[in-house]
Enzyme design. Structure first.
Site, PDB file in Angstrom:
ATOM      1  N   ASP A 368       0.844  -1.199   0.000  1.00 32.00           N
ATOM      2  CA  ASP A 368       0.000   0.000   0.000  1.00 32.00           C
ATOM      3  C   ASP A 368       0.882   1.253   0.000  1.00 32.00           C
ATOM      4  O   ASP A 368       2.057   1.212  -0.377  1.00 32.00           O
ATOM      5  CB  ASP A 368      -0.950  -0.076   1.211  1.00 32.00           C
ATOM      6  CG  ASP A 368      -2.272   0.644   0.984  1.00 32.00           C
ATOM      7  OD1 ASP A 368      -2.283   1.880   1.082  1.00 32.00           O
ATOM      8  OD2 ASP A 368      -3.281  -0.026   0.719  1.00 32.00           O
ATOM      9  N   LYS A 477      -4.001  -0.983  -6.593  1.00 30.64           N
ATOM     10  CA  LYS A 477      -5.056  -0.359  -5.795  1.00 30.64           C
ATOM     11  C   LYS A 477      -4.983   1.126  -6.124  1.00 30.64           C
ATOM     12  O   LYS A 477      -3.963   1.765  -5.898  1.00 30.64           O
ATOM     13  CB  LYS A 477      -4.800  -0.599  -4.305  1.00 30.64           C
ATOM     14  CG  LYS A 477      -5.800   0.088  -3.384  1.00 30.64           C
ATOM     15  CD  LYS A 477      -5.541  -0.305  -1.937  1.00 30.64           C
ATOM     16  CE  LYS A 477      -6.407   0.461  -0.966  1.00 30.64           C
ATOM     17  NZ  LYS A 477      -6.057   0.158   0.427  1.00 30.64           N
ATOM     18  N   TRP A 478      -6.069   1.665  -6.676  1.00 35.98           N
ATOM     19  CA  TRP A 478      -6.100   3.062  -7.152  1.00 35.98           C
ATOM     20  C   TRP A 478      -6.871   3.875  -6.125  1.00 35.98           C
ATOM     21  O   TRP A 478      -8.090   3.783  -6.043  1.00 35.98           O
ATOM     22  CB  TRP A 478      -6.780   3.094  -8.520  1.00 35.98           C
ATOM     23  CG  TRP A 478      -6.963   4.435  -9.148  1.00 35.98           C
ATOM     24  CD1 TRP A 478      -7.377   5.589  -8.556  1.00 35.98           C
ATOM     25  CD2 TRP A 478      -6.770   4.755 -10.529  1.00 35.98           C
ATOM     26  NE1 TRP A 478      -7.452   6.603  -9.478  1.00 35.98           N
ATOM     27  CE2 TRP A 478      -7.089   6.120 -10.688  1.00 35.98           C
ATOM     28  CE3 TRP A 478      -6.373   4.022 -11.633  1.00 35.98           C
ATOM     29  CZ2 TRP A 478      -7.030   6.758 -11.931  1.00 35.98           C
ATOM     30  CZ3 TRP A 478      -6.320   4.658 -12.860  1.00 35.98           C
ATOM     31  CH2 TRP A 478      -6.633   6.012 -13.005  1.00 35.98           C
ATOM     32  N   ASP A 479      -6.169   4.684  -5.373  1.00 34.49           N
ATOM     33  CA  ASP A 479      -6.766   5.434  -4.266  1.00 34.49           C
ATOM     34  C   ASP A 479      -7.037   6.877  -4.680  1.00 34.49           C
ATOM     35  O   ASP A 479      -6.512   7.369  -5.694  1.00 34.49           O
ATOM     36  CB  ASP A 479      -5.768   5.386  -3.088  1.00 34.49           C
ATOM     37  CG  ASP A 479      -6.432   5.525  -1.729  1.00 34.49           C
ATOM     38  OD1 ASP A 479      -7.607   5.917  -1.677  1.00 34.49           O
ATOM     39  OD2 ASP A 479      -5.749   5.242  -0.721  1.00 34.49           O
ATOM     40  N   MET A 480      -7.824   7.583  -3.891  1.00 32.26           N
ATOM     41  CA  MET A 480      -8.095   9.014  -4.113  1.00 32.26           C
ATOM     42  C   MET A 480      -8.533   9.583  -2.775  1.00 32.26           C
ATOM     43  O   MET A 480      -9.642   9.314  -2.320  1.00 32.26           O
ATOM     44  CB  MET A 480      -9.232   9.155  -5.135  1.00 32.26           C
ATOM     45  CG  MET A 480      -9.519  10.581  -5.509  1.00 32.26           C
ATOM     46  SD  MET A 480     -11.261  10.891  -5.685  1.00 32.26           S
ATOM     47  CE  MET A 480     -11.232  12.456  -6.515  1.00 32.26           C
ATOM     48  N   ASN A 481      -7.655  10.348  -2.133  1.00 32.98           N
ATOM     49  CA  ASN A 481      -7.889  10.670  -0.731  1.00 32.98           C
ATOM     50  C   ASN A 481      -8.364  12.078  -0.411  1.00 32.98           C
ATOM     51  O   ASN A 481      -8.223  12.528   0.727  1.00 32.98           O
ATOM     52  CB  ASN A 481      -6.633  10.348   0.083  1.00 32.98           C
ATOM     53  CG  ASN A 481      -6.541   8.866   0.342  1.00 32.98           C
ATOM     54  OD1 ASN A 481      -7.418   8.290   0.973  1.00 32.98           O
ATOM     55  ND2 ASN A 481      -5.510   8.225  -0.177  1.00 32.98           N
ATOM     56  N   CYS A 527     -10.658   2.758  -5.034  1.00 30.00           N
ATOM     57  CA  CYS A 527     -10.653   3.136  -3.624  1.00 30.00           C
ATOM     58  C   CYS A 527     -10.692   4.660  -3.574  1.00 30.00           C
ATOM     59  O   CYS A 527     -10.145   5.318  -4.458  1.00 30.00           O
ATOM     60  CB  CYS A 527      -9.364   2.616  -2.972  1.00 30.00           C
ATOM     61  SG  CYS A 527      -9.138   3.086  -1.244  1.00 30.00           S
ATOM     62  N   ASP A 549     -12.722   2.494   4.784  1.00 30.70           N
ATOM     63  CA  ASP A 549     -11.543   2.374   5.647  1.00 30.70           C
ATOM     64  C   ASP A 549     -11.926   1.762   6.979  1.00 30.70           C
ATOM     65  O   ASP A 549     -11.056   1.365   7.764  1.00 30.70           O
ATOM     66  CB  ASP A 549     -10.925   3.761   5.891  1.00 30.70           C
ATOM     67  CG  ASP A 549     -10.019   4.172   4.745  1.00 30.70           C
ATOM     68  OD1 ASP A 549      -9.641   3.299   3.956  1.00 30.70           O
ATOM     69  OD2 ASP A 549      -9.708   5.371   4.638  1.00 30.70           O
TER      70      ASP A 549
HETATM   71  C1  DGJ Z   1      -6.947   5.317   2.101  1.00 29.28           C
HETATM   72  C2  DGJ Z   1      -7.305   3.903   1.777  1.00 29.28           C
HETATM   73  O1  DGJ Z   1      -8.669   3.694   1.897  1.00 29.28           O
HETATM   74  C3  DGJ Z   1      -6.504   2.984   2.687  1.00 29.28           C
HETATM   75  O2  DGJ Z   1      -6.892   1.656   2.482  1.00 29.28           O
HETATM   76  C4  DGJ Z   1      -5.043   3.173   2.415  1.00 29.28           C
HETATM   77  O3  DGJ Z   1      -4.744   2.777   1.109  1.00 29.28           O
HETATM   78  C5  DGJ Z   1      -4.680   4.633   2.638  1.00 29.28           C
HETATM   79  N1  DGJ Z   1      -5.548   5.526   1.905  1.00 29.28           N
HETATM   80  C6  DGJ Z   1      -3.253   4.881   2.235  1.00 29.28           C
HETATM   81  O4  DGJ Z   1      -2.922   6.188   2.276  1.00 29.28           O
END
Ligand code: DGJ
Length: 729
Positions: A368, A477-481, A527, A549
């Site tokens: 990750d 795993k393609w995230d976007m926070n 994600c 999460d």
């Molecule tokens: C948010 C994701 O939902 C988590 O599973 C993890 O990948 C974190 N970001 C990593 O910064």
């Protein structure tokens, strides 16, 4: 044949296995809605809408038209703006002279087998199951010469109708689309409940149900992503509809950006539903000859309650939306490093986890956040997609060692983001979404890349592809926070800034498309800080999305069952994590954490090297259960049986195989009940004539469904059990 046209009455009947959708073109050229519900057998009895008496002068009509045909009073398939229908409508077009009057009437139609794809957008496809046919009805606004092509594709096997609109500017001047919704659906009464999935980060997609009321009820996003707060999917259920009975219309949008779903109860007692791109953050200039396609809206009807609506949508997505057979394919059983190590890892620690994983039968390690640039916390390096060799050494070598243990390898990216502290930002500060001269909002120390720019998408493709080529990486795993703010692109002129939010989403889709083309077989998990972009649009590219999460098993019941209202279980990312849970602090039995993660893609999100001997044994059992029940869970029919929030003391749901030879029931009790009486769980969907083996007993499907199974759970909060049913006769 699922689409029939009756020439003399200009009547269209679209039918699935158990549903029909009916409309006709009236004498004035308006597409008038007649029916969306149970199947009709022919044109007999399908009489045109006749308003009992003329409406007041406040519901106007066109010159030479019968006052009874006021567009304000008819149920319509499409409504323009400022031309007599005062309800929420489908389209508003701004023309060169400043007019926004929009009013389109029937020109022609065509019916063809299969379904054409819309370039650049997630699209349902005909696939191998069931008959698929498409109807296109062309309407034209003759004053501004803009055409609206209403598309209806009927997916017979899952009773789903996919609608979208293509607009073409046939005039000699540019026009601006101010609003263009994917579908408008008028229903003949308002006695419905509005069922939606709402929540927030860590508590996504909780099902909520409220009666429709006069005025407008809506859900929307202006976040640039569909968001944790509301999923772009709703159901309108009759007030008395339950899981198993009553009429329910489901509607969802295959779109991942700003959306709007509105239901209006209007003066004459009908309800209008519209769904599409949110007009609040949208405008689009169409030069002469140019066309614009809306995302697809998917509609289904169930006369057998909410459960059947869910199963229709699950089948639709598994058969006609999720690509390359992934919906039913077994995904590698994985362990993800996030909750195991967060940013604190090196090659040795990862290899330790991989070694334990291999011993336990786990098939993939996903590395990750924290492997790239100079990233050891969330303050730096997004955009710098090159390996932090000081931290993990050579990636190729690490992956070879992991492969040598018998494990596949997956890697995390957050392509759409950029850290201020990054090489990329130093080189391309203008690639950030922002308006020069205005303060810029920060979320998790990061900014958002301008995905509306093709060169940004190309840069991301080149750098991500470079990493993917450097080692055997089979999953990303393609995230976007964070969400989008100050949505302004340095690359577009002032009059096209209204296009940025939608162009951003198109850029995200384009990058998925490029990666999937270049790396066939690559498995991408979507994600967004958990489930902040869980929608049918993303499922057009990725077969699974990290649900939340929040990995607390008790919280996951509500999140996953809510999600299952519209989305298939095979799309829900779910892992067993460590207790006390990192978000809720709650401790739940290891067995229950496994039982709940099984209702998802299944995997682990903990440091396997720290498990006790007893936990390692439980992992072995869970791994075996994953393999044993995968097909039943991923491909079977889901029945939600009981909710702890209703009168029952437990949650229960089940999967039934298509041939009804097998079933699996999960029962979970949130709180241990002192001195409790006998409890039953009643299965659904079994063959009444078949004898099943359950808990060592032989019982007919009829008896099981009438009486139920006595629930016997161990003591303690969060206790759970699986009941496996196997046909004997
Ligand atoms: C948010 C994701 O939902 C988590 O599973 C993890 O990948 C974190 N970001 C990593 O910064």
């Amino acid at each position: 044949m699922s689409i029939r046209f009756f020439e003399s009455r200009k009547l269209f009947i679209l039918s699935g296995e158990t549903i029909s959708y009916v409309f006709y073109i009236d004498a004035n050229g308006r597409p008038v809605h007649l029916h969306f519900g149970g199947k009709v057998l022919g044109e007999e009895g399908l009489v045109p809408q006749e308003i009992r008496k003329g409406h007041s002068s406040f519901s106007p009509w066109g010159p030479g038209e019968n006052p009874k045909d006021s567009p304000d009073a008819l149920m319509l398939e499409f409504s323009g703006f400022n031309s007599g229908d005062f309800r929420i409508g489908s389209a508003t077009v701004l023309t060169e002279n400043g007019s926004q009057i929009t009013d389109a009437l029937y020109v022609s139609h065509r019916i063809y087998p299969g379904k054409e794809a819309s370039a650049g957008l997630p699209c349902a496809y005909a696939g191998k199951t069931g008959n698929v046919e498409t109807l296109e009805v062309t309407l034209r606004d003759t004053a501004c010469n803009v055409e609206f092509i209403l598309r209806y594709s009927v997916f017979e096997d899952c009773d789903t109708i996919v609608r979208s609109v293509r607009t073409v500017n046939r005039s000699a001047s540019p026009v601006v689309l101010r609003r263009l919704m994917s579908a408008q659906l008028d229903l003949p009464h308002t006695a419905f409940d509005f069922i939606q999935l709402s929540g927030s980060w860590a508590r996504e997609r909780h099902a909520e149900r409220t009666p429709l009321h006069p005025g407008i009820q809506s859900i929307r996003s202006v976040r640039g992503a569909s968001g944790h707060q509301n999923s772009p999917a709703i159901a309108l259920g009759a007030h008395d509809a339950t899981e198993y009975s009553g009429d329910v219309c489901g509607a969802l949008l295959a779109y991942s950006g700003n959306f709007l779903i509105e239901a209006e109860c209007e003066q004459y007692g009908t309800a209008r539903l519209v769904l599409g791109i949110n007009p609040e953050t949208f405008s689009w200039t169409l030069a002469p000859g140019e066309a614009f396609e809306t995302p697809e809206a998917c509609l289904t009807f169930s006369g057998e309650g909410i459960g059947r609506m869910s199963r229709n949508f699950h089948d639709f997505m598994r058969n006609h939306l999720i690509r390359d057979g992934w919906a039913r394919k077994k995904r590698p059983l994985l362990v993800n490093s996030w909750e195991a190590a967060y940013f604190d890892f090196d090659a040795e620690k990862l290899l330790g986890i991989a070694k334990s994983a291999a011993e336990l039968g786990i098939e993939m390690l996903v590395l990750d956040d924290g492997w790239f640039g100079a990233r050891n916390d969330d303050t730096t390096s997004l955009g710098d997609w090159f390996v932090n060799t000081a931290k993990i050494g050579d990636l190729g070598e690490l992956v070879r060692k992991i492969n040598a243990l018998g494990l596949k390898f997956g890697l995390w990216f957050e392509p759409e983001m950029i850290s201020e502290k990054s090489v990329l930002y130093g080189e391309h500060p203008d690639w950030v979404l922002h308006e020069p001269g205005r303060r810029r909002s920060i979320g998790r120390q990061q900014m958002v890349l301008d995905m509306s720019r093709p060169e940004v998408v190309q840069y991301l493709f080149d750098t991500i592809a470079g990493v993917l080529r450097s080692a055997s990486i089979e999953y990303i795993k393609w995230d976007m926070n964070r969400n989008l703010t100050e949505v302004y692109s340095a690359a577009l002129p002032p009059d096209r800034q209204g296009e940025v939010a939608h162009r951003y989403v198109l850029g995200v889709y384009r990058l998925h498309e490029m990666l999937l083309e270049a790396f066939p077989g690559l498995l991408i998990e979507g994600c967004s800080g958990g489930g902040g972009r869980f929608d049918a649009g993303m499922l057009g590219y990725v077969p699974q999305i990290w649900c939340s999460d929040d990995t607390d098993a008790m919280e996951r019941i509500r999140i996953q069952l809510g999600t299952s209202l519209f989305y298939p279980v095979s799309a829900m990312g779910a892992h067993v994590s460590v207790c006390p849970n990192h978000i809720t602090g709650r401790t739940t039995p290891f067995v229950t954490r496994g039982n709940i993660a099984l209702s998802g893609t299944f995997g682990y999100e903990l440091d396997l090297t720290k498990l006790s001997k007893e936990e390692r044994e439980l992992v072995r059992v869970q791994v075996a259960e994953y393999h044993r029940y995968h097909d039943l869970i991923a491909c079977g029919d889901l029945y939600r049986l009981s909710s702890a929030f209703s009168l029952n003391a437990f949650d229960a749901w089940m999967y039934v195989s298509r041939n009804r030879r097998e079933a699996l029931i999960t029962v979970v009790s949130r709180f241990s009940e002192p001195n409790c009486g006998v409890r039953f769980v009643r299965p659904r969907g079994l063959d009444p004539e078949t004898a099943y083996e359950v808990d060592g007993m032989r019982v007919s499907g009829a008896t099981l469904m009438a009486l139920g199974i006595q629930v016997k759970l161990p003591a303690g909060d969060g206790a759970s059990r699986l009941y496996y049913l196997r046909a004997l006769s």
